[in-house]
Write an enzyme that holds these catalytic residues in place. Structure first.
Site, PDB file in Angstrom:
ATOM      1  N   ILE A 177     -21.409  15.918 -21.775  1.00 36.58           N
ATOM      2  CA  ILE A 177     -21.789  14.514 -21.727  1.00 36.58           C
ATOM      3  C   ILE A 177     -20.658  13.790 -21.009  1.00 36.58           C
ATOM      4  CG2 ILE A 177     -20.841  14.181 -24.062  1.00 36.58           C
ATOM      5  CD1 ILE A 177     -22.778  11.871 -24.445  1.00 36.58           C
ATOM      6  N   SER A 178     -20.993  13.014 -19.998  1.00 40.07           N
ATOM      7  CA  SER A 178     -19.974  12.380 -19.159  1.00 40.07           C
ATOM      8  C   SER A 178     -19.179  11.342 -19.945  1.00 40.07           C
ATOM      9  CB  SER A 178     -20.622  11.699 -17.949  1.00 40.07           C
ATOM     10  OG  SER A 178     -21.223  12.649 -17.104  1.00 40.07           O
ATOM     11  N   GLN A 179     -17.967  11.073 -19.464  1.00 44.14           N
ATOM     12  CA  GLN A 179     -17.145  10.059 -20.101  1.00 44.14           C
ATOM     13  C   GLN A 179     -17.807   8.697 -19.954  1.00 44.14           C
ATOM     14  OE1 GLN A 179     -13.967  10.655 -16.842  1.00 44.14           O
ATOM     15  NE2 GLN A 179     -13.492   8.625 -17.651  1.00 44.14           N
TER      16      GLN A 179
ATOM     17  N   ARG B 243     -23.430   6.494 -29.028  1.00 45.43           N
ATOM     18  CA  ARG B 243     -23.024   7.709 -28.318  1.00 45.43           C
ATOM     19  C   ARG B 243     -22.770   8.879 -29.264  1.00 45.43           C
ATOM     20  NH1 ARG B 243     -18.189   9.994 -25.564  1.00 45.43           N
ATOM     21  NH2 ARG B 243     -18.876  10.848 -23.553  1.00 45.43           N
TER      22      ARG B 243
END
Length: 214
Positions: free
Chosen positions: A51-53, A25
């Site tokens: 960017i999503s969790q 990530r």
């Protein structure tokens, strides 16, 4: 990340957990924020996008009920992280992004990572139209929140097929909706509340649009 933020919150899907373990990530977040890459929080990537969790990425991936070899349409490439997760799970990903700079950055990121073009195919355009030339799709994943479910995306679902999309009557508050299409019939189920960036486009939010049809 896996132990505390995913498995620690009850996620047990082995395929998704393996993909979340294998995809780095930190390569998908701005360099200045890489120390936060494995925290369970969204991070800005520029141009009003994020960017999503990790927990939400995992949840939406689980809801897709994905199997290797499936063809997946992703609306909203962003950093490319979600596309990389889906490809790691064995999907053939067709991902569309409306912001040229993010589209270009994702393409360069995958080039540097050596990601096979057969696994992730990137497109630039209005994602609310989908990619009719490549339809139907076994799965569709929308990574931005819209006021309703775009009709072009519904028409591009395979039979059987599943779409996962955040839908809500406020621009920064939605619920994840899972759309099923089987034997020529559609059904939808709403689940957890979320907050995604806006799904902008002809069949998404407009500056003069304030309420949903769904």
């Amino acid at each position: 990340m896996l132990r505390e933020h995913l498995m620690g919150r009850g996620l047990r899907n082995l395929s998704v957990l393996k993909a979340m373990r294998d995809v780095p990530r930190h390569l998908f977040v701005p360099e200045a924020m890489r120390n936060l890459a494995y925290e369970d929080c969204p991070l800005p990537i520029g141009f009003g996008q994020s960017i999503s969790q990790p927990f939400i990425v995992a949840c939406m991936s689980i809801l897709l009920d994905l199997r290797p070899g499936m063809k997946v349409l992703e609306v909203g490439t962003g950093s490319g992280y979600q596309a990389a997760i889906l490809a790691s799970m064995g999907a053939r990903v067709y991902s569309i992004e409306r912001i040229p700079e993010l589209h270009k950055a994702a393409a360069e990121r995958f080039r540097r990572m050596g990601t096979e073009s057969a696994a992730i195919n990137l497109f630039l355009g209005d994602g609310t139209f989908g990619l009719p030339d490549y339809a139907p799709f076994d799965r569709i994943l929308v990574t931005a929140g819209g006021p309703d479910i775009p009709e072009p995306l519904v028409m591009q679902m395979a039979d059987p097929g599943i779409m996962v999309i955040p839908v809500g009557n406020e621009r920064n508050r939605q619920r994840i909706v899972r759309v099923f299409y089987q034997n020529g019939k559609y059904s939808a189920r709403a689940s957890r509340s979320v907050s995604f960036v806006e799904l902008l486009g002809e069949h998404g939010w407009h500056t003069d649009r304030t309420h949903p049809t769904f």
